[in-house]
Design a protein around this motif. Sequence first.
Motif, PDB file in Angstrom:
ATOM      1  N   GLU A 151       0.365  -1.360  -0.239  1.00  0.00           N
ATOM      2  CA  GLU A 151      -0.016  -0.093  -0.645  1.00  0.00           C
ATOM      3  C   GLU A 151       0.744   1.219  -0.404  1.00  0.00           C
ATOM      4  O   GLU A 151       0.677   2.037   0.425  1.00  0.00           O
ATOM      5  CB  GLU A 151      -1.267   0.170   1.463  1.00  0.00           C
ATOM      6  N   SER A 152       1.897   1.553  -0.794  1.00  0.00           N
ATOM      7  CA  SER A 152       2.486   2.469  -0.835  1.00  0.00           C
ATOM      8  C   SER A 152       2.501   3.009  -2.498  1.00  0.00           C
ATOM      9  O   SER A 152       1.899   2.476  -3.204  1.00  0.00           O
ATOM     10  CB  SER A 152       4.035   1.653  -0.284  1.00  0.00           C
ATOM     11  N   GLU A 153       3.272   4.442  -2.700  1.00  0.00           N
ATOM     12  CA  GLU A 153       3.139   4.952  -3.969  1.00  0.00           C
ATOM     13  C   GLU A 153       4.679   4.616  -4.034  1.00  0.00           C
ATOM     14  O   GLU A 153       5.602   5.507  -3.752  1.00  0.00           O
ATOM     15  CB  GLU A 153       2.394   6.260  -3.396  1.00  0.00           C
ATOM     16  N   ILE A 154       5.023   4.465  -5.335  1.00  0.00           N
ATOM     17  CA  ILE A 154       6.244   4.056  -6.326  1.00  0.00           C
ATOM     18  C   ILE A 154       6.297   4.930  -7.290  1.00  0.00           C
ATOM     19  O   ILE A 154       5.623   4.870  -7.937  1.00  0.00           O
ATOM     20  CB  ILE A 154       7.143   3.150  -6.154  1.00  0.00           C
ATOM     21  N   THR A 155       7.071   5.856  -7.332  1.00  0.00           N
ATOM     22  CA  THR A 155       7.272   6.456  -9.347  1.00  0.00           C
ATOM     23  C   THR A 155       8.550   6.848  -9.366  1.00  0.00           C
ATOM     24  O   THR A 155       8.901   7.460  -8.968  1.00  0.00           O
ATOM     25  CB  THR A 155       6.186   8.047  -8.992  1.00  0.00           C
ATOM     26  N   SER A 156       8.594   6.674 -10.080  1.00  0.00           N
ATOM     27  CA  SER A 156      10.044   6.855 -11.488  1.00  0.00           C
ATOM     28  C   SER A 156      10.800   6.539 -10.312  1.00  0.00           C
ATOM     29  O   SER A 156      12.188   7.221 -10.432  1.00  0.00           O
ATOM     30  CB  SER A 156      10.174   8.316 -11.808  1.00  0.00           C
ATOM     31  N   SER A 157      11.128   5.141 -10.059  1.00  0.00           N
ATOM     32  CA  SER A 157      11.985   4.466  -8.737  1.00  0.00           C
ATOM     33  C   SER A 157      12.705   3.145  -9.711  1.00  0.00           C
ATOM     34  O   SER A 157      11.823   2.431 -10.436  1.00  0.00           O
ATOM     35  CB  SER A 157      11.460   4.210  -8.084  1.00  0.00           C
ATOM     36  N   VAL A 158      13.912   2.953  -8.802  1.00  0.00           N
ATOM     37  CA  VAL A 158      14.598   1.911  -9.216  1.00  0.00           C
ATOM     38  C   VAL A 158      14.798   1.042  -7.807  1.00  0.00           C
ATOM     39  O   VAL A 158      15.048   1.532  -7.107  1.00  0.00           O
ATOM     40  CB  VAL A 158      16.087   1.223  -9.575  1.00  0.00           C
ATOM     41  N   ILE A 159      14.119  -0.303  -7.461  1.00  0.00           N
ATOM     42  CA  ILE A 159      13.889  -0.615  -6.704  1.00  0.00           C
ATOM     43  C   ILE A 159      15.169  -2.550  -6.705  1.00  0.00           C
ATOM     44  O   ILE A 159      14.220  -3.199  -7.614  1.00  0.00           O
ATOM     45  CB  ILE A 159      12.418  -1.712  -6.081  1.00  0.00           C
ATOM     46  N   GLY A 160      15.763  -2.881  -5.944  1.00  0.00           N
ATOM     47  CA  GLY A 160      16.775  -3.853  -6.460  1.00  0.00           C
ATOM     48  C   GLY A 160      15.543  -5.019  -5.027  1.00  0.00           C
ATOM     49  O   GLY A 160      14.645  -5.123  -4.636  1.00  0.00           O
ATOM     50  N   ASP A 161      16.454  -5.874  -4.998  1.00  0.00           N
ATOM     51  CA  ASP A 161      15.556  -7.706  -4.956  1.00  0.00           C
ATOM     52  C   ASP A 161      15.671  -7.232  -3.574  1.00  0.00           C
ATOM     53  O   ASP A 161      16.355  -6.502  -2.446  1.00  0.00           O
ATOM     54  CB  ASP A 161      17.178  -8.740  -5.520  1.00  0.00           C
ATOM     55  N   GLY A 162      14.867  -7.884  -3.388  1.00  0.00           N
ATOM     56  CA  GLY A 162      14.781  -8.672  -1.569  1.00  0.00           C
ATOM     57  C   GLY A 162      14.450  -7.183  -0.565  1.00  0.00           C
ATOM     58  O   GLY A 162      14.244  -7.292   0.838  1.00  0.00           O
ATOM     59  N   CYS A 163      13.451  -6.258  -1.165  1.00  0.00           N
ATOM     60  CA  CYS A 163      13.058  -5.040  -0.211  1.00  0.00           C
ATOM     61  C   CYS A 163      11.480  -5.491  -0.040  1.00  0.00           C
ATOM     62  O   CYS A 163      11.217  -5.552  -0.380  1.00  0.00           O
ATOM     63  CB  CYS A 163      13.682  -3.811  -1.039  1.00  0.00           C
ATOM     64  N   VAL A 164      11.690  -4.673   1.445  1.00  0.00           N
ATOM     65  CA  VAL A 164      10.222  -4.319   1.975  1.00  0.00           C
ATOM     66  C   VAL A 164       9.762  -2.813   1.884  1.00  0.00           C
ATOM     67  O   VAL A 164      10.259  -1.905   2.914  1.00  0.00           O
ATOM     68  CB  VAL A 164      10.381  -4.861   2.863  1.00  0.00           C
ATOM     69  N   ILE A 165       8.713  -2.503   0.988  1.00  0.00           N
ATOM     70  CA  ILE A 165       8.129  -1.216   1.435  1.00  0.00           C
ATOM     71  C   ILE A 165       7.261  -0.985   2.049  1.00  0.00           C
ATOM     72  O   ILE A 165       6.133  -1.966   1.564  1.00  0.00           O
ATOM     73  CB  ILE A 165       8.121  -0.322   0.354  1.00  0.00           C
TER      74      ILE A 165
END
Length: 575
Positions: A450-464
């Motif tokens: 339930e988060s808002e992500i725009t124009s970003s790069v997210i690596g492996d194994g993350c929790v937001i």
Amino acid sequence: MVTTSTSSRCFAPAVAQSQSGINNNSNSSSNNISRRRRTTRRRRVDVTNANANANVNATSSSGGAGVVACLATLSSGRRNHGRRLRLSSSSSSGVVAKAVQVNQEESYASPSPAYAGNGVEPGDLAGQLMMNKTDMQKTVLGVILGGGPGTRLYPLTKKRAKPAVPLGANYRLIDIPVSNCINSGINKMYCLTQFNSASLNRHMSQAYNSIVGGGPAGRGGFVEVLAAQQSPTNPEWFQGTADAVRQYLWLFQAAERDGIENYLILSGDHLYRMDYSDFVETHVRSGADITVSALPCDEKRASAFGLMKIDDTGRIFEFSEKPEGEALKNMQVDTTVLGLDEERAEEMPYIASMGIYVFKTSAMIDLLTKHFPEANDFGSEVIPGANSIGMNIQAFLFDGYWEDIGTIEAFYKSNLALCESGDKLKFSFYDHEFPIYTMSRFLPPSKVIESEITSSVIGDGCVIRHGSKVSNSVVGLRSLIGSNCVVEDALIMGSDYYETMEECELLPGCMPIGLGNGSVVKKCIIDKNARIGHNVQIINKDNVQEANREKEGYIIKDGIVVIIKDSVIPDGTVI
């Protein structure tokens, strides 16, 4: 938009299988021809042994002798109009060629006196292909210069060597030159370093050797770290780029016995994608002692680089380090000589050294041991010195994206530029034909709640976690971003490991690795394993350009806040 990059991918090399009969249009089910065209100047055919053997078995089952022949017709005339090689199977005789690389237009594709004693007859084309001088695996040794203490990138280099600095969520700086080598067919590489090399050594030992064919069953490839060491003959640490190579010249010379003819000298802090085989082939074809990779640039950028002047054959005859004013104007050259079109040549009348070189082995040895035994640097001493004694130094044009990311500002901007899309995206890790390799970490997919992500790069194994907003940011491996956080124009490098609650409770206050709930981070770099408390604001509210708060866990450079690796920023802190 969430962009998740993968940790590592293996791409099978192009395989050219045999065809039944001479008809090139045959659609036999055993055929699997894959041609790969890098540029219009080069035509290359790779034939792998395993697949060729499979073809032998398939041919045998049809009643033939089961031997695959590789037939080729070399074209004459201009090099941009060479015909493709044709492969066909024969039921009576032939040769299985392994890892053959063919440059059709080269005059040295025919028998050479250097190979006269190897039993290659003038009509034995397959034998000639096996002896081809442009076979990168046989003739080129890659030497990656890891640099000194990395003062320009400090504090990112406080606990690691510069080539080991994380890049683009999943990668490290060293992945760029090593991947370029692998994709160019070069499978023998050394990386020279002398500062904090433990993490670099671990990464290199685990990331590439299976790809380059290391081990007893491989193709003799390797990727190894060579750390500075003291000896009776060399009691000093590395004094510069040239001195680093000189101190290990005894090891590089041993590679000559295995057929190494050229040293490819690379830097470990550049971001670019380049096929070095074009570079090396141009070097060999020109008969140069040294070839320098040159970047065309306009007047605005030119004064920041070491510039070169060339004659109408591309031979370098003058060098100038970061000239200004009239000295800068005097360094203008006709860049159409190197292949730039006339319109762009007018816009970019300068050529800058990229710090990437090909040395003929004999030239390297003579320069470092005979002519300039005290010289420490390639760019400012050895190569200008080679010009002064009459060596043939050629320029090779690289007309693509290239960025020196050896400073905090350049490193920060280059990482955030990965978040762009369309025409604004200058460098991308998403190229299946020319991948960037790294260590396989076998991490789970990233989880966004339930988060808002725009124009970003997210690596492996993350929790937001829920309620957080991430925009124009790079979020690295194993990052934990708590609830209701704001991450804007930030580079978060992540963590080296997952931490259990039991491990966290051993620390005072039990502050977990990652970003605490309600925190706001803007225009900053957060190095690995940092513990950012709840309701922290890293926003550089006073617009400070330079500050050293190392004891408090951060440094500000060029207006960018850098949180030091393993630092703890308490709850409620405002930076």
